[in-house]
Design a protein around this motif. Structure first.
Motif, PDB file in Angstrom:
ATOM      1  N   LEU A 251       7.270   3.263  -6.515  1.00  0.00           N
ATOM      2  CA  LEU A 251       7.078   4.278  -5.471  1.00  0.00           C
ATOM      3  C   LEU A 251       5.622   4.713  -5.363  1.00  0.00           C
ATOM      4  O   LEU A 251       5.101   4.878  -4.255  1.00  0.00           O
ATOM      5  N   ILE A 252       4.957   4.881  -6.497  1.00  0.00           N
ATOM      6  CA  ILE A 252       3.537   5.257  -6.469  1.00  0.00           C
ATOM      7  C   ILE A 252       2.732   4.179  -5.756  1.00  0.00           C
ATOM      8  O   ILE A 252       1.890   4.473  -4.905  1.00  0.00           O
ATOM      9  N   ASP A 253       3.012   2.911  -6.080  1.00  0.00           N
ATOM     10  CA  ASP A 253       2.302   1.806  -5.433  1.00  0.00           C
ATOM     11  C   ASP A 253       2.528   1.808  -3.924  1.00  0.00           C
ATOM     12  O   ASP A 253       1.589   1.644  -3.145  1.00  0.00           O
ATOM     13  N   ILE A 254       3.770   2.013  -3.504  1.00  0.00           N
ATOM     14  CA  ILE A 254       4.090   2.013  -2.069  1.00  0.00           C
ATOM     15  C   ILE A 254       3.359   3.151  -1.364  1.00  0.00           C
ATOM     16  O   ILE A 254       2.781   2.957  -0.299  1.00  0.00           O
ATOM     17  N   ILE A 255       3.367   4.321  -1.963  1.00  0.00           N
ATOM     18  CA  ILE A 255       2.720   5.474  -1.337  1.00  0.00           C
ATOM     19  C   ILE A 255       1.207   5.279  -1.265  1.00  0.00           C
ATOM     20  O   ILE A 255       0.576   5.603  -0.266  1.00  0.00           O
TER      21      ILE A 255
END
Length: 132
Positions: free
Chosen positions: A25-29
């Protein structure tokens, strides 16, 4: 220290466990200009089908708590280069309001904004190029 590392450290300091799903999720954001939790969820589900909507909302809340993001400032402007006459521009606001602007109105918004900010005096806008 990278932005991702800083976020992970702040989350740890705030008592969050750093799981594989949270890293996804951090990577996507960080890598995308997402305008909503739903959009983040759809991108995350492609990477890991076990990530649920609730996980995304909890992660976004955790990121808000540490000051990494602000839902108030989440927005997205999409203008397609291949837009035909009459299609114009779609602007999605953080409350999911969608504004459709004709090419003429989009040009007017940009022109007035540039004039207000002091970038435009007597010139005319010849071309607007939006890069993603």
């Amino acid at each position: 220290m990278s932005k991702k590392e800083q976020i992970i450290e702040k989350l740890k300091d705030n008592g969050c466990r750093i799981t594989k799903q949270r890293l996804v999720l951090i990577d996507i954001i960080l890598e995308n200009e997402c305008s909503s939790c739903k959009e983040i969820f759809y991108k995350a589900a492609k990477s890991d089908s076990k990530i649920g909507v609730a996980t995304v909302y909890r992660m976004v809340n955790a990121l808000e708590e540490i000051g990494a993001i602000s839902r108030k400032n989440m927005y997205k402007v999409e203008c397609r280069d291949d837009a035909e006459d009459g299609e114009g521009c779609e602007i999605v606001l953080d409350d999911h309001t969608i504004c459709y602007l004709s090419p003429g109105n989009w040009n007017k918004v940009v022109r007035e904004g540039m004039r207000t900010c002091g970038y435009l005096k007597d010139q005319k806008i010849e071309k607007i190029k939006v890069q993603n």
